[in-house]
Design an enzyme around this catalytic site. Structure first.
Site, PDB file in Angstrom:
ATOM      1  N   LEU A 159       4.077 -10.039  -4.563  1.00 14.33           N
ATOM      2  CA  LEU A 159       5.196  -8.957  -5.099  1.00 14.33           C
ATOM      3  C   LEU A 159       5.679  -8.844  -6.304  1.00 14.33           C
ATOM      4  O   LEU A 159       5.703  -9.411  -7.298  1.00 14.33           O
ATOM      5  CB  LEU A 159       6.573  -9.751  -4.322  1.00 14.33           C
ATOM      6  CG  LEU A 159       6.118 -10.611  -2.321  1.00 14.33           C
ATOM      7  CD1 LEU A 159       6.915 -10.861  -1.754  1.00 14.33           C
ATOM      8  CD2 LEU A 159       6.022  -8.684  -1.812  1.00 14.33           C
ATOM      9  N   THR A 161      -4.049 -15.764  -5.376  1.00 14.56           N
ATOM     10  CA  THR A 161      -2.351 -15.255  -5.563  1.00 14.56           C
ATOM     11  C   THR A 161      -1.196 -15.723  -4.898  1.00 14.56           C
ATOM     12  O   THR A 161      -1.208 -16.979  -4.398  1.00 14.56           O
ATOM     13  CB  THR A 161      -2.003 -14.004  -4.831  1.00 14.56           C
ATOM     14  OG1 THR A 161      -1.071 -12.852  -4.441  1.00 14.56           O
ATOM     15  CG2 THR A 161      -2.832 -14.187  -2.890  1.00 14.56           C
ATOM     16  N   GLU A 174      -9.201  -8.617  -0.110  1.00 13.49           N
ATOM     17  CA  GLU A 174      -9.713 -10.061  -0.182  1.00 13.49           C
ATOM     18  C   GLU A 174     -10.868 -10.609   0.504  1.00 13.49           C
ATOM     19  O   GLU A 174     -11.999  -9.963   1.313  1.00 13.49           O
ATOM     20  CB  GLU A 174      -8.426 -11.025  -0.057  1.00 13.49           C
ATOM     21  CG  GLU A 174      -7.387 -10.141  -0.873  1.00 13.49           C
ATOM     22  CD  GLU A 174      -5.704 -10.377   0.024  1.00 13.49           C
ATOM     23  OE1 GLU A 174      -4.533 -10.613  -0.845  1.00 13.49           O
ATOM     24  OE2 GLU A 174      -5.686 -10.347   1.266  1.00 13.49           O
ATOM     25  N   ASP A 231       0.894  -1.307   0.151  1.00  5.34           N
ATOM     26  CA  ASP A 231       0.014   0.430  -0.010  1.00  5.34           C
ATOM     27  C   ASP A 231       0.754   1.339   0.269  1.00  5.34           C
ATOM     28  O   ASP A 231       1.624   1.770   1.092  1.00  5.34           O
ATOM     29  CB  ASP A 231      -1.198   0.080   0.797  1.00  5.34           C
ATOM     30  CG  ASP A 231      -2.052  -0.689   0.540  1.00  5.34           C
ATOM     31  OD1 ASP A 231      -2.115  -1.932   0.427  1.00  5.34           O
ATOM     32  OD2 ASP A 231      -2.757  -1.381   2.165  1.00  5.34           O
ATOM     33  N   GLU A 260      -2.357 -13.980  -9.282  1.00  3.05           N
ATOM     34  CA  GLU A 260      -1.650 -12.540  -9.364  1.00  3.05           C
ATOM     35  C   GLU A 260      -0.187 -13.197  -8.789  1.00  3.05           C
ATOM     36  O   GLU A 260      -0.492 -13.895  -7.774  1.00  3.05           O
ATOM     37  CB  GLU A 260      -2.479 -11.867  -8.347  1.00  3.05           C
ATOM     38  CG  GLU A 260      -3.819 -11.316  -8.830  1.00  3.05           C
ATOM     39  CD  GLU A 260      -4.229 -10.420  -8.008  1.00  3.05           C
ATOM     40  OE1 GLU A 260      -3.760 -10.500  -6.926  1.00  3.05           O
ATOM     41  OE2 GLU A 260      -5.514  -9.654  -7.900  1.00  3.05           O
TER      42      GLU A 260
END
Length: 580
Positions: free
Chosen positions: A487, A446, A286, A202, A484
């Protein structure tokens, strides 16, 4: 009419550009309720479910270092800008060839995995305008030239409905959508009902709408709460999903009204430019509880996290479930021996492998209730979103966190505190996949880029095993799986892992199944560094070729080198512009 490439570069760099190519000279001038939620009613019989286990994840782990940015020439101009006009002409030729190829092959079954790229979190500013507009235009053109299918953008509840309930300002997003359309890019729009700030990656802070925060301040139990009374304001507690606690509306009604407003505003782009709606269902978008908050150093990897069921609405539901189960004494609180955020499983009585509470009758009761509350939350929002976007030509997707740390333990403690009832004896991802299948939604997962041996072995991390478990669950439930990376990674090693995982070649039943899409984290200056960009373009081409690709990897990489060459000036300027 779109500006020529030299004009774009001149506009981005703020300098004059004169390019001579083939006798052509181009000169560009510089420029407070106490009510409890409805009682949980899922039957509590036959709580044990045997299953095969595998995997475990995190959005952390140190990324491989990326190469430094190429140094600028004196005065901010590089000699390679003189090829701008030629690059534009070559790019236009490439586009014609690509269009003809698509026409010739339009009757064939589409293969391969389309790649989307996540936009910066602050793509739309607080004044409802597009952030770094020139850089955005140059970057989108570069992504399109690389063969990227589209982009993913967060549509923030905290921006659009910021000032008053029911008052939506789609400014910035409308411009960004049109920008994507102009460049021929598809859009995955994320209905981001969570706060930005406090989670991995973020880079900015966007709180929930002001009027929602005001209600949460008046009634702190609207926020998720841990056993020490610490409140989490990232997302409204699912314990009050069906209660009119937000100025006369329930949280689910607020989410539904927002999505309906989005549909009405962008109806002309749905199914054509906007091809997917990812519905946020918790922190970081999520479907999970905020069990591992990084803000203020509360949690650090690889801690087990903490249960988030101590607001009065969640406790009210727990009490109802305990009474229905015939054990009213179990309804007063969650587990009291589950340790703290940064403990490891063996530090606690509840999560330890031998005789841990997780494996007791009480543990089964509590974990079934806790995880079912999360599933019910997903059901409510999906029922609504499915009705809102029905027949609009868009996919609905839901993101599930890849919690891979302590995956090798028996209890899988970090998954349990996040709401995924996944242990050595029970598959926690099949019920989620089945819930998504009932609504025709895509399971978005992810940590696809991670390998087991790259993670801390003492924490028994196993992202590869976790991804495999999820792939098996989605295969059994017959629900599409998208991926996805957790990182930012720009190295071939990570790309190869993504290619392998996205092929979904897990057993004899896999057939020609592949991931439905892959979303790359994230568009930023690092992506446009020359070495990173070259590898990324090759990666996109390999993904589009699919697992039964006829082309050899060397041919794909040669084609990628050609694209990198003709887009180099634009890409370098996009990188520079994004840094300002």
């Amino acid at each position: 009419m779109a500006m020529s490439l030299p004009h774009q570069i001149g506009a981005l760099s703020g300098t004059s550009l004169t390019a001579e190519t083939g006798g052509v000279s181009c000169e560009v001038p510089a420029k407070g309720s106490s009510a409890t939620s409805a009682m949980w009613r899922t039957p509590m019989t036959n709580l044990k479910v045997s299953v095969q286990k595998t995997g475990n994840e995190i959005d952390r782990v140190s990324p491989s270092p990326s190469p430094p940015m190429s140094p600028m020439m004196g005065g901010g101009m590089r000699p390679d800008l003189s090829v701008a006009c030629q690059a534009l002409m070559e790019a236009q030729v490439e586009e014609v060839v690509e269009r003809e190829y698509k026409v010739r092959n339009s009757s064939e079954k589409e293969k391969g995995v389309p790649v989307f790229v996540m936009m910066p979190l602050d793509s739309v500013k607080t004044d409802h305008t597009v952030n770094r507009k020139k850089a955005m235009n140059a970057s989108l053109q570069a992504l399109k030239s690389a063969g990227v299918e589209g982009i993913m953008m967060d549509v923030w509840w905290g921006l659009v409905e910021r000032d008053a309930p029911g008052e939506y300002n789609w400014g910035g997003y409308a411009e960004l959508m049109e920008m994507a359309k102009k460049h021929g890019l598809k859009v995955q729009a994320v209905m981001s009902f969570h706060q930005c700030g406090g989670n991995v990656g973020d880079s900015c802070t966007i709180p929930l709408p002001r009027w929602v925060v005001e209600e949460m301040e008046k009634d702190p139990d609207l926020a998720y709460t841990d056993q020490w009374g610490r409140r989490n304001f990232e997302y409204v507690s699912l314990g009050c999903d069906t209660l009119p606690v937000l100025k006369g509306r329930t949280p689910v009604q607020c989410y539904s009204d927002f999505m309906r407003g989005f549909r009405d505003r962008f109806e002309n782009l749905l199914g054509d430019t906007i091809v997917e709606i990812q519905v946020g269902m918790g922190p970081a978008g999520e479907l999970r509880y905020p069990s591992y908050p990084e803000k203020d150093g509360i949690w650090k990897f690889p801690g087990i996290g903490a249960f988030q069921c101590y607001d009065k609405y969640m406790i009210g539901s727990l009490q109802g479930a305990a009474e229905a189960f015939g054990k009213p004494e179990w309804g007063h609180t969650g587990p009291t021996d589950a340790g703290e955020y940064n403990n490891w499983p063996e530090d606690t009585n509840f999560f330890k492998k031998e005789g841990g509470g997780w494996d007791s009758q009480y543990g089964e009761f509590f974990l079934t209730w806790y995880s079912q509350m999360l599933l019910n939350h997903g059901e409510r929002i999906l029922q609504s979103s499915k009705a809102i976007f029905e027949d609009k030509g868009v996919k609905i997707s839901v993101k599930i966190a890849g919690i891979h740390w302590h995956y090798g333990t028996r209890s899988h403690a970090p998954e349990l505190t996040a709401g995924y009832y996944n242990t050595r004896n029970r598959d926690g991802y099949l019920p989620i996949a089945q819930m998504l299948a009932r609504h025709g939604a895509v399971f978005n997962f992810t940590c696809v880029e991670m390998r087991d041996h790259e993670q801390p072995q003492d924490a028994q991390c196993a992202p590869e095993k976790l991804v495999r478990q999820v792939a098996l669950a989605t295969q059994e439930a017959q629900v599409p799986l998208a991926g996805e990376n957790a990182l930012p990674r720009y190295d071939d090693y990570a790309h190869e892992q993504i290619l392998q995982a996205s092929s979904l070649s897990i057993n004899d039943q896999s057939g020609d199944r592949e991931m439905s899409a892959f979303t790359y984290l994230r568009m930023n200056p690092d992506l446009f560094h020359p070495d990173n960009w070259r590898r990324f373009v090759a990666f996109v081409k390999k993904m589009k070729e699919g697992k039964d690709a006829n082309k050899c990897r060397e041919q794909v990489e040669r084609e990628a080198e050609h694209f990198v060459h003709i887009t180099q000036p634009l890409v370098q300027e996009a990188a520079v512009a994004l840094m300002h």
